[in-house]
Design a protein around this motif. Structure first.
Motif, short mmCIF file in Angstrom:
data_model
loop_
_atom_site.label_atom_id
_atom_site.label_comp_id
_atom_site.label_asym_id
_atom_site.label_seq_id
_atom_site.Cartn_x
_atom_site.Cartn_y
_atom_site.Cartn_z
N SER A 87 0.84 -1.21 0.00
CA SER A 87 0.00 0.00 0.00
C SER A 87 0.87 1.25 0.00
N ALA A 103 0.71 3.81 -3.10
CA ALA A 103 0.31 5.20 -2.81
C ALA A 103 1.42 6.16 -3.20
N ARG A 134 -4.15 13.24 -1.91
CA ARG A 134 -5.00 12.13 -1.43
C ARG A 134 -4.20 10.83 -1.32
N GLN A 187 -3.19 8.60 2.09
CA GLN A 187 -3.32 7.15 2.25
C GLN A 187 -2.03 6.56 2.81
N ASN A 239 -1.66 7.50 6.45
CA ASN A 239 -2.52 6.70 7.31
C ASN A 239 -1.93 5.31 7.56
#
Length: 107
Positions: free
Chosen positions: A13, A17, A49, A53, A56
Motif C-alpha cells: 500500500s 500510494a 490524497r 493514504q 494513514n
C-alpha cells in the motif's frame, strides 16, 4: 491473517500510494506546462490524497509499534518508506513548479 501477510499488505500500500502520488504530481507539472492550471491543481490534489493514504498506513504502523507490536523490518519495507518520502518531495516540488508556470503565464 498472519502478521507477515499484513506487513506485506502495508508495504504494498505504501509503494502503490507513493507511486500514484508521484505520477499525479508529474501530470500536474505536465498540465501546467500546457497552461491547463485547473487540471494541474486537480492532479496536485489527487497526489495529496494518495499521500494521505500512505500517511494513514504509516500512522497505523507507528501506533502498533507504540503498542508493542513490532513490525519486522526488511529491505522491502525500507524501499516502501523511501518510495513515499521521494513522492512527498516530488509533490512539494511539483507544487512549486506549477506556481512558477502560473507566474510566467500571468506576465
Amino acid at each position: 491473517m498472519s502478521e507477515e501477510i499484513e506487513n506485506q499488505k502495508v508495504i504494498m500500500s505504501l509503494i502503490i500510494a507513493g507511486g500514484n502520488a508521484k505520477g499525479a504530481s508529474f501530470l500536474a507539472i505536465k498540465a501546467a506546462k500546457e497552461k491547463d492550471f485547473k487540471e494541474a491543481e486537480l492532479k496536485l490534489t489527487e497526489a495529496d490524497r494518495f499521500l494521505a493514504q500512505a500517511h494513514n498506513a504509516q500512522t497505523d504502523m507507528l501506533t502498533k509499534e507504540a503498542n508493542g507490536e513490532h513490525a519486522q523490518m526488511c529491505l522491502l519495507m525500507v524501499h516502501a518508506q523511501d518510495h513515499v518520502m521521494t513522492a512527498i518531495t516530488f509533490r512539494d516540488l511539483a507544487g512549486e513548479i506549477v506556481e512558477l508556470y502560473k507566474r510566467i503565464e500571468d506576465k
